[in-house]
Design an enzyme around this catalytic site. Structure first.
Site: not given
Ligand code: AMP
Ligand code: TRP
Length: 333
Positions: A114, A198, A201
């Site tokens: 990051k 991956k 967002k």
């Molecule tokens: P974040 O939006 O990065 O805070 O992620 C929220 C949750 O969603 C966390 O547990 C991440 O590991 C999961 N997550 C985010 N992107 C993915 C993805 N592409 N595949 C699987 N899990 C995800």
């Protein structure tokens, strides 16, 4: 023994299919298990480790809660709240920061990713982000933390911090060492445009992801345009090894349908991507459109969302402030 589940999600814009299949769907499963207490936190303190527009942040917190509820989380069964509403998180993070070592934080790969090339310009908040995450988890005596693969290192750090505190203050078992729960399959849903990246967002192309708020037409277009390769679909898992896009689309289908990959391959082996895409589009629409319309409905009722957050914060605060009181005694305050 009662399982205590804690997890956090950052309020940074629209949630997507990766968030749903990798995290929220599991949150709902845990909520419905016996002997299990669930706490789900929208981590707005973590969000401000990178620049946020204050109005947008507020609306993103509400959107995340709307997505939680629309996906099946129930405030009567789970505690749902936002992190900044419970001051114990910041207090605990300070104390834990004093037990943490720079060397430990310097190893964190998420910070390196990051912060990018110019580490000197990253915020201190971004650097100490994992300590706040440890505070989130440890305050509630959490036993299990469902997260994506990318958070595994932070969980290991949480255990190190807890252990060091317990030893330094001769407070055996004061902080419970939590276990990560990382799904074996489907823990990484990949971009529709590049099966090696991956679904995220922050990807500039909206075609790379299915948002939980996408219309049926948007879903249909995105799947139609999703990257594929030129071979028919294989009849067994090994045949997916060097075919990231095929693996991802088959994985999404399996996960949404709650079935293993072998079963999906049985259905599609030897067929073309166009057959898979037709069925996959139908399936995504079937599963996502009720969530999407519920999110839209909930978003119109800000008061309802705020009430859920307020009630959740009261319950969370009751647990966390008890732990902080004990913590202060141990430290000598
Ligand atoms: P974040 O939006 O990065 O805070 O992620 C929220 C949750 O969603 C966390 O547990 C991440 O590991 C999961 N997550 C985010 N992107 C993915 C993805 N592409 N595949 C699987 N899990 C995800
Ligand atoms: N760091 C996590 C992420 O980016 C979010 C998070 C914050 C979290 N606090 C947590 C996850 C506590 C689990 C437990 O996805």
């Amino acid at each position: 023994m009662k399982k205590k589940i804690f997890s956090g999600v950052q309020p940074t814009g629209n949630l997507h299919l990766g968030n749903y299949l990798g995290a929220i769907k599991n949150f709902v499963n845990f909520q419905n298990q016996e002997n299990t207490e669930c706490i789900y936190c929208v981590v707005d303190l973590h969000a401000i480790t990178t620049k946020q527009d204050p109005q947008e942040l507020k609306s993103n917190v509400r959107d995340t809660v709307a997505a939680f509820i629309a996906s099946g989380l129930n405030q009567k069964k789970s505690i749902i709240f936002n992190q900044s509403a419970v001051s114990a998180h910041s207090e605990c993070a300070w104390v834990l920061g004093c037990s943490s070592r720079m060397g430990w934080l310097n190893r964190m790969t998420q910070f390196k990713e990051k912060a990018g090339k110019d580490k000197e310009k990253a915020s201190i908040g971004l650097y100490v982000y994992p300590i706040l995450m440890a505070a989130d988890i440890l305050l509630y005596n959490s036993t299990h933390v469902p997260v994506g693969e990318d958070q595994k290192q932070h969980l290991e750090l949480t255990r190190d911090i807890a252990q060091k505190f317990n030893i330094d203050f001769e407070a055996k078992n004061f902080f419970i060492l939590p276990e990560p729960i990382i799904q074996k399959d489907f823990s990484r849903i990949m971009s529709l445009k590049d099966g090696t990246k991956k679904m995220s967002k922050s990807d500039p192309s909206d075609l790379s992801r299915i948002n939980l708020t996408d219309s049926n037409d948007e879903i249909s277009i995105k799947i139609k345009k999703a990257k594929t390769d030129s071979h028919p679909l294989p009849d067994e898992k090994n045949g997916l090894a060097k075919r990231p896009e095929a693996k991802n689309l088959i994985g999404i289908f399996s996960s949404l349908n709650n079935q293993d990959v072998d079963k999906t391959l049985n259905e599609f082996s030897g067929k073309n991507f166009s057959d898979l895409k037709i069925k996959l589009t139908e399936l995504i629409i079937e599963k996502i459109s009720p969530i999407s319309s519920e999110i839209k409905k909930l978003k119109m009722d800000e008061n309802l969302i705020d009430e859920i957050l307020n009630k959740g914060a009261l319950k969370a605060d009751e647990i966390a402030s008890k732990k902080i009181k004990e913590l202060k005694k141990i430290v000598g305050f």
